[in-house]
Design a protein around this motif. Structure first.
Motif, mmCIF file in Angstrom:
data_model
loop_
_atom_site.group_PDB
_atom_site.id
_atom_site.type_symbol
_atom_site.label_atom_id
_atom_site.label_comp_id
_atom_site.label_asym_id
_atom_site.label_seq_id
_atom_site.Cartn_x
_atom_site.Cartn_y
_atom_site.Cartn_z
ATOM 1 N N ILE A 13 0.838 -1.206 0.000
ATOM 2 C CA ILE A 13 0.000 0.000 0.000
ATOM 3 C C ILE A 13 0.867 1.248 0.000
ATOM 4 C CG2 ILE A 13 -1.660 1.337 1.358
ATOM 5 C CD1 ILE A 13 -2.864 -1.433 2.167
ATOM 6 N N GLU A 14 1.899 1.270 0.814
ATOM 7 C CA GLU A 14 2.790 2.445 0.846
ATOM 8 C C GLU A 14 3.455 2.658 -0.503
ATOM 9 O OE1 GLU A 14 3.099 5.002 3.010
ATOM 10 O OE2 GLU A 14 1.389 3.965 3.884
ATOM 11 N N ASP A 15 3.843 1.583 -1.173
ATOM 12 C CA ASP A 15 4.401 1.710 -2.526
ATOM 13 C C ASP A 15 3.368 2.320 -3.466
ATOM 14 O OD1 ASP A 15 6.775 0.582 -1.703
ATOM 15 O OD2 ASP A 15 6.403 -1.384 -2.612
ATOM 16 N N GLN A 16 2.126 1.843 -3.402
ATOM 17 C CA GLN A 16 1.066 2.345 -4.265
ATOM 18 C C GLN A 16 0.726 3.807 -3.963
ATOM 19 O OE1 GLN A 16 -0.488 0.794 -6.901
ATOM 20 N NE2 GLN A 16 1.147 -0.691 -6.619
ATOM 21 N N ARG A 17 0.856 4.207 -2.691
ATOM 22 C CA ARG A 17 0.506 5.578 -2.296
ATOM 23 C C ARG A 17 1.442 6.613 -2.914
ATOM 24 N NH1 ARG A 17 0.377 7.466 2.589
ATOM 25 N NH2 ARG A 17 -1.448 8.750 2.257
ATOM 26 N N ARG A 18 2.522 6.179 -3.509
ATOM 27 C CA ARG A 18 3.410 7.115 -4.211
ATOM 28 C C ARG A 18 2.715 7.683 -5.448
ATOM 29 N NH1 ARG A 18 7.863 2.986 -3.237
ATOM 30 N NH2 ARG A 18 8.703 3.668 -1.257
#
Length: 106
Positions: A13-18
């Motif tokens: 999720i943190e990767d996608q939030r970029r």
């Protein structure tokens, strides 16, 4: 790939939030996801099917299913309806440009 090599959900999720588009959608549905957790916990704790919970609160099964997906923002009327007969509670805090919900499944 081994299970131990896979990223944890939070990391994905943190990767996608970029991605600004993903971040806006994800952050905008935080309350919907929190409501989903409360509803699922309540239903499981009381041994209810979606249909039984729907009958208890005066909604249809599809509406309960949508709530449990956490992909659509529930309105205040829906939250009030859920609390009327279940004892669920929802507290919404809006500050600094963000909204957060805490709740309990009674």
């Amino acid at each position: 790939m081994k299970l131990s090599e896979m990223k944890k959900l939070g990391e994905v999720i943190e990767d996608q939030r970029r991605d600004p588009e993903f971040r806006q959608e994800w952050d905008g549905l935080v309350i919907a996801r929190q409501v989903a957790v409360v509803v699922v916990r309540y239903r499981e704790h009381h041994g209810l099917s979606q249909r039984q919970l729907a009958e208890q609160v005066g909604m249809n099964k599809a509406a309960i299913g949508r709530l449990e997906l956490g992909e659509h923002q529930p309105n205040f009327e829906t939250l009030a309806k859920l609390t009327r007969t279940t004892g669920m509670t929802f507290h919404i805090d809006i500050a600094n440009g963000a909204a957060e919900l805490t709740g309990s499944a009674a």
